[in-house]
Write an enzyme that holds these catalytic residues in place. Structure first.
Site, PDB file in Angstrom:
ATOM      1  N   MET A   1      -7.673   8.588  10.336  1.00  0.00           N
ATOM      2  CA  MET A   1      -8.291   9.187   9.144  1.00  0.00           C
ATOM      3  C   MET A   1      -9.207  10.356   9.519  1.00  0.00           C
ATOM      4  O   MET A   1     -10.344  10.435   9.071  1.00  0.00           O
ATOM      5  CB  MET A   1      -9.070   8.121   8.359  1.00  0.00           C
TER       6      MET A   1
ATOM      7  N   LYS B   1      -2.296   4.539  -4.139  1.00  0.00           N
ATOM      8  CA  LYS B   1      -2.691   5.631  -5.026  1.00  0.00           C
ATOM      9  C   LYS B   1      -1.477   6.461  -5.435  1.00  0.00           C
ATOM     10  O   LYS B   1      -0.823   7.060  -4.585  1.00  0.00           O
ATOM     11  CB  LYS B   1      -3.693   6.510  -4.273  1.00  0.00           C
TER      12      LYS B   1
ATOM     13  N   ASP C   1       0.818  -1.221   0.000  1.00  0.00           N
ATOM     14  CA  ASP C   1       0.000   0.000   0.000  1.00  0.00           C
ATOM     15  C   ASP C   1       0.848   1.265   0.000  1.00  0.00           C
ATOM     16  O   ASP C   1       2.040   1.224   0.264  1.00  0.00           O
ATOM     17  CB  ASP C   1      -0.859   0.023   1.271  1.00  0.00           C
TER      18      ASP C   1
HETATM   19  N1  SAH Z   1      -3.770  -0.419   9.466  1.00  0.00           N
HETATM   20  C1  SAH Z   1      -3.243   0.884   9.814  1.00  0.00           C
HETATM   21  C2  SAH Z   1      -4.290   1.968   9.617  1.00  0.00           C
HETATM   22  C3  SAH Z   1      -4.634   2.203   8.158  1.00  0.00           C
HETATM   23  S1  SAH Z   1      -5.818   3.458   7.948  1.00  0.00           S
HETATM   24  C4  SAH Z   1      -2.714   0.855  11.242  1.00  0.00           C
HETATM   25  O1  SAH Z   1      -2.960  -0.106  11.961  1.00  0.00           O
HETATM   26  O2  SAH Z   1      -2.031   1.794  11.624  1.00  0.00           O
HETATM   27  C5  SAH Z   1      -4.792   4.842   7.538  1.00  0.00           C
HETATM   28  C6  SAH Z   1      -4.697   5.791   8.717  1.00  0.00           C
HETATM   29  O3  SAH Z   1      -3.808   5.282   9.692  1.00  0.00           O
HETATM   30  C7  SAH Z   1      -4.143   7.153   8.381  1.00  0.00           C
HETATM   31  O4  SAH Z   1      -5.115   8.014   7.807  1.00  0.00           O
HETATM   32  C8  SAH Z   1      -3.704   7.632   9.742  1.00  0.00           C
HETATM   33  O5  SAH Z   1      -4.812   8.031  10.511  1.00  0.00           O
HETATM   34  C9  SAH Z   1      -3.148   6.344  10.336  1.00  0.00           C
HETATM   35  N2  SAH Z   1      -1.702   6.203  10.112  1.00  0.00           N
HETATM   36  C10 SAH Z   1      -1.090   5.302   9.336  1.00  0.00           C
HETATM   37  N3  SAH Z   1       0.245   5.426   9.395  1.00  0.00           N
HETATM   38  C11 SAH Z   1       0.487   6.447  10.247  1.00  0.00           C
HETATM   39  C12 SAH Z   1       1.669   7.072  10.761  1.00  0.00           C
HETATM   40  N4  SAH Z   1       2.892   6.667  10.401  1.00  0.00           N
HETATM   41  N5  SAH Z   1       1.532   8.091  11.646  1.00  0.00           N
HETATM   42  C13 SAH Z   1       0.316   8.504  12.039  1.00  0.00           C
HETATM   43  N6  SAH Z   1      -0.828   7.958  11.587  1.00  0.00           N
HETATM   44  C14 SAH Z   1      -0.752   6.947  10.711  1.00  0.00           C
END
Ligand code: SAH
Length: 263
Positions: free
Chosen positions: A183, A70, A48
């Site tokens: 998000m 994307k 992703d």
């Molecule tokens: N499966 C992922 C979440 C995916 S949804 C997890 O467990 O972390 C995508 C959202 O995750 C983003 O919009 C943000 O809110 C959060 N996110 C993902 N990577 C991040 C990071 N390095 N720092 C802060 N937020 C993050």
């Protein structure tokens, strides 16, 4: 993976394996040993947008690396296309790694992919990862729960599917709660307005960590009243976790009076 000779003799497609691997928030040294092993053994890796290049690089040179996120100005692969691609690769006998940011089980659309594997009779597995909320809290050096202060952790997304009404977040914010919002950045104005309208105090602490465990990491500590202005001023963007904490009232008073310490 060794192939079942009875399946081959019967002329059935050789079955591979699909593994949903948690890539963590960014830094490669936050992966589990199992995740590293699955990546090293993979024949193909579908990854992703939020997966850092240093994590993809842990896949062996033999592995095809397929970006399904994307690109700027383009669309990401639709979920059905991803489901079909991982199933087709596994049916051709490949060890498939589906590399997802954070933990695949947290807002990772893992259900669809597990279901696609199940429907095709392909063995599937989830290797958990460090979810963004854990990484963000660690970077702030502030635990997600603090004994006596917050004893409830709510993980929620501020984004909903088209046509669905967003949930009212104030219902989750009972005293003693840490709310970790995923998000949420594109709806921050609406979230602030709604929470204030629902009686959440303007001085409520809001902490934001963006790009946790990446080179782009930023942290912001502010209040509900000023969060939007402060986010703009500090140029804090996606991806980010927004923490909103409502401590227990008795402890709030004691903390203010200095008769107890926070941890
Ligand atoms: N499966 C992922 C979440 C995916 S949804 C997890 O467990 O972390 C995508 C959202 O995750 C983003 O919009 C943000 O809110 C959060 N996110 C993902 N990577 C991040 C990071 N390095 N720092 C802060 N937020 C993050």
């Amino acid at each position: 993976m060794s192939l079942d000779p009875t399946l081959l003799a019967a002329g059935l497609p050789a079955l591979g394996h699909i593994c949903l691997v948690g890539a963590g928030p960014g830094a490669a040294d936050l992966l589990t040993l199992r995740a590293v092993k699955r990546l090293a053994e993979a024949d193909v890796v579908f990854y992703d947008r939020l997966v850092e290049p240093e994590v993809v690089a842990l896949a062996g040179p033999q592995a095809d690396k397929v970006f399904v996120g994307k690109e700027v100005g383009l669309h990401s692969w639709p979920q059905e296309k991803i489901d079909a691609a991982i199933v087709a690769a596994a049916l051709s006998g490949k060890r498939v790694v589906r590399l997802k940011s954070g933990d695949p089980s947290v807002f990772g659309r893992a259900c669809e992919e597990i279901e696609a594997a199940r429907a095709a009779g392909i063995p599937a597995e989830i290797v958990p990862g460090v979810t963004a909320a854990s990484a963000a809290a660690a970077q702030m050096l502030r635990p997600l729960t603090e004994r006596g202060l917050t004893d409830r952790l709510v993980i929620a997304t501020a984004t909903c599917r088209p046509g669905e009404a967003p949930q009212r977040l104030s219902t989750s914010l009972t005293p003693g709660t840490t709310l970790a919002l995923y998000m949420a950045m594109h709806r921050l104005h609406l979230i602030r307005d709604e929470l204030l309208a629902d009686g959440i105090p303007a001085e409520t602490a809001v902490e934001i960590v963006s790009g946790a465990e990446t080179r782009r990491q930023k942290m912001l500590a502010t209040t509900l009243a000023t969060v939007c202005e402060d986010v703009t001023a500090a140029k804090v963007g996606n991806p980010a976790i927004v923490f909103i904490r409502i401590p227990k009232p008795a402890l709030q008073t004691a903390l203010a009076e200095g008769t107890v310490a926070a941890c």
